[in-house]
Design a protein around this motif. Structure first.
Motif, mmCIF file in Angstrom:
data_model
loop_
_atom_site.group_PDB
_atom_site.id
_atom_site.type_symbol
_atom_site.label_atom_id
_atom_site.label_comp_id
_atom_site.label_asym_id
_atom_site.label_seq_id
_atom_site.Cartn_x
_atom_site.Cartn_y
_atom_site.Cartn_z
ATOM 1 N N MET A 67 45.130 51.178 49.639
ATOM 2 C CA MET A 67 44.311 51.145 48.171
ATOM 3 C C MET A 67 45.043 50.018 47.324
ATOM 4 N N ASN A 68 43.126 49.426 47.497
ATOM 5 C CA ASN A 68 43.795 48.493 46.773
ATOM 6 C C ASN A 68 43.416 48.772 44.948
ATOM 7 N N TRP A 69 44.784 48.700 44.192
ATOM 8 C CA TRP A 69 45.141 49.230 43.688
ATOM 9 C C TRP A 69 44.548 48.008 42.246
ATOM 10 N N ARG A 70 43.961 48.037 41.391
ATOM 11 C CA ARG A 70 43.645 47.192 40.038
ATOM 12 C C ARG A 70 43.973 47.117 38.613
ATOM 13 N N GLY A 71 45.038 48.218 37.999
ATOM 14 C CA GLY A 71 45.907 48.451 37.704
ATOM 15 C C GLY A 71 44.871 49.640 36.492
ATOM 16 N N VAL A 72 45.761 50.221 35.405
ATOM 17 C CA VAL A 72 45.308 51.444 35.128
ATOM 18 C C VAL A 72 43.876 51.842 34.164
ATOM 19 N N ILE A 73 43.551 51.205 33.689
ATOM 20 C CA ILE A 73 42.278 50.551 33.670
ATOM 21 C C ILE A 73 40.787 50.819 35.058
ATOM 22 N N GLU A 74 40.897 50.528 35.294
ATOM 23 C CA GLU A 74 39.898 50.288 36.747
ATOM 24 C C GLU A 74 40.601 51.770 37.441
ATOM 25 N N HIS A 75 41.579 52.390 37.572
ATOM 26 C CA HIS A 75 42.159 53.266 38.256
ATOM 27 C C HIS A 75 41.267 55.192 37.616
ATOM 28 N N TYR A 76 41.544 54.790 36.366
ATOM 29 C CA TYR A 76 41.715 55.985 35.015
ATOM 30 C C TYR A 76 40.218 55.290 34.524
ATOM 31 N N GLU A 112 37.719 56.825 33.889
ATOM 32 C CA GLU A 112 37.016 57.311 33.161
ATOM 33 C C GLU A 112 37.816 58.641 31.770
ATOM 34 N N PHE A 113 38.639 58.116 31.751
ATOM 35 C CA PHE A 113 39.759 58.611 31.163
ATOM 36 C C PHE A 113 40.468 58.165 30.020
ATOM 37 N N LEU A 114 39.610 56.773 29.835
ATOM 38 C CA LEU A 114 40.186 55.984 29.501
ATOM 39 C C LEU A 114 39.244 55.403 28.006
ATOM 40 N N PRO A 115 39.297 55.031 26.506
ATOM 41 C CA PRO A 115 37.656 53.847 26.426
ATOM 42 C C PRO A 115 37.482 52.898 26.262
ATOM 43 N N VAL A 116 36.909 52.575 27.273
ATOM 44 C CA VAL A 116 36.235 51.450 28.037
ATOM 45 C C VAL A 116 34.677 51.351 27.920
ATOM 46 N N SER A 117 34.220 50.260 28.037
ATOM 47 C CA SER A 117 33.148 50.157 28.401
ATOM 48 C C SER A 117 32.645 49.005 29.263
ATOM 49 N N GLU A 118 31.592 48.458 29.595
ATOM 50 C CA GLU A 118 30.863 47.727 30.686
ATOM 51 C C GLU A 118 31.594 46.374 30.209
ATOM 52 N N ARG A 119 31.501 46.343 28.267
ATOM 53 C CA ARG A 119 31.459 45.418 27.477
ATOM 54 C C ARG A 119 33.316 45.048 27.576
ATOM 55 N N THR A 120 34.497 46.428 27.739
ATOM 56 C CA THR A 120 35.559 45.844 27.993
ATOM 57 C C THR A 120 36.182 44.949 28.695
ATOM 58 N N PRO A 121 36.378 42.957 28.456
ATOM 59 C CA PRO A 121 37.122 42.309 29.441
ATOM 60 C C PRO A 121 38.222 43.414 29.974
ATOM 61 N N VAL A 122 38.692 43.417 30.781
ATOM 62 C CA VAL A 122 39.808 43.898 31.994
ATOM 63 C C VAL A 122 41.422 43.421 31.514
#
Length: 352
Positions: free
Chosen positions: A1-10, A12-22
């Protein structure tokens, strides 16, 4: 699995959008270690797992919340962040702020932060200020500064910190095979972590990912147990520096998590913490910081007083790596033997 951190992996459960720089250091995806030898020492009827958060980029669970707090701060155009810390938050905030190109300011209680944690904040370029007081004094100052100036507070009072930290509960369930444990043991200091994990479990159940919820079992150190004692501790003292907090910011939320989950918040002595600390290292090969050993001491205490049901799955969060506080080892271990550089001398000591 190509793990990219918790924001990308979860996401759908986090308050982020396409505007959010990860802003990520690929935190999360930490090992859930089956601890059969430790289990055999405590209660052979249970299944015991250790969630080793010391495997995060800065060596503690704080990275889960910090990736989101710093990402949301970057989304708002923040140039600087601030926090009070007993060490782990400082290390994490400094690293993620550096990653984002922001200035980090850290207030720590003078003489109360382990060298491993302090060195992290310093090497990442944070402005580290020692306050002649305790953590609660430092927190009061940074709260006021963040209210008066355009500097983002990244302590657990920041709601995005809790949102990120709840990902730990998601991982536990995923690693257990889409199920929750019967009991979840966790240290309680500023109390945001038990709140975050309980939120994570509830959200996973609401989404249909799991069918049941665990009992949240929080553990404080006897010398820093304001929730257990029912009053603020003016001068908290414990060897477990990460939970040396006398007035937890998330006090009410922690009590609610324990109550709603049919769990509890209790305390263990420094002696019990160090016994668990040794067991983890000597029996399971896991080196954690003393605060991480508090809930393991809690498992031992609970098994002796109330006891688990046969077949219970018990998960314990080990919040930080032992190298965060290496000096503690020198206080409890024997010094290395000094010998001549001769095989005979070595053989003699080894009994060969």
């Amino acid at each position: 699995m190509n793990w990219r951190g918790v924001i990308e992996h979860y996401r759908e459960f986090l308050p982020v959008s396409e505007r959010t720089p990860v802003i990520t250091l690929n935190e999360g995806n930490t090992p859930l270690i089956k601890a059969d030898r430790l289990r055999d020492l405590i209660d052979k009827r249970i299944e015991l797992y250790l969630k080793y958060e010391g495997a995060n980029p800065t060596g503690s669970f704080k990275d889960r919340g910090m990736t989101l707090a710093i990402s949301k701060a970057a989304e708002e155009g923040a140039q600087a962040v601030i926090c009070a810390s007993t060490g782990n938050t400082a290390a994490s905030a400094a690293a993620y702020a550096a990653r984002a190109g922001m200035r980090a300011w850290v207030l720590i209680p003078e003489g109360k932060v382990a060298l491993g944690k302090l060195s992290q904040a310093l090497i990442h370029g944070a402005g580290v200020l020692e306050v002649k007081g305790n953590f609660d004094d430092a927190l009061a100052i940074v709260k006021e500064i963040s209210q008066c100036y355009p500097i983002v507070l990244v302590n657990s009072l920041n709601p995005f910190r809790i949102e990120g930290q709840k990902s730990g509960a998601f991982e536990v369930c995923d690693q257990l095979g889409k199920r929750a444990p019967e009991s979840h043991f966790i240290p309680v200091g500023n109390a945001g972590t038990i709140k975050a994990y309980w939120q994570g479990y509830r959200e996973y159940k609401e989404a249909g990912r799991i069918d049941s919820l665990p009992r949240m079992m929080g553990w404080q150190a006897e010398g820093a147990a304001p929730i257990v004692r029912g009053h603020v501790i003016e001068n908290p003292e414990t060897i477990a520096s990460a939970i040396r907090i006398g007035n937890p910011a998330s006090w009410d939320a922690a009590v609610a998590a324990a109550r709603e989950s049919r769990g509890q918040i209790d305390m263990v002595s420094d002696e019990e913490i160090m016994e668990a600390y040794r067991h983890l290292a000597e029996i399971e090969g896991i080196f954690c910081e003393p605060a991480s050993a508090a809930p393991v001491a809690g498992i031992i205490k609970y098994s002796r007083t109330k006891g688990f049901d046969k077949g219970d799955t018990v998960v314990c969060i080990l919040t930080g790596h032992g190298l965060k506080d290496p000096d503690r080892v020198l206080h409890i271990s024997r010094e290395p033997l000094s010998l001549p550089a001769e095989m005979g001398a070595v053989r003699k000591v080894m009994g060969l």
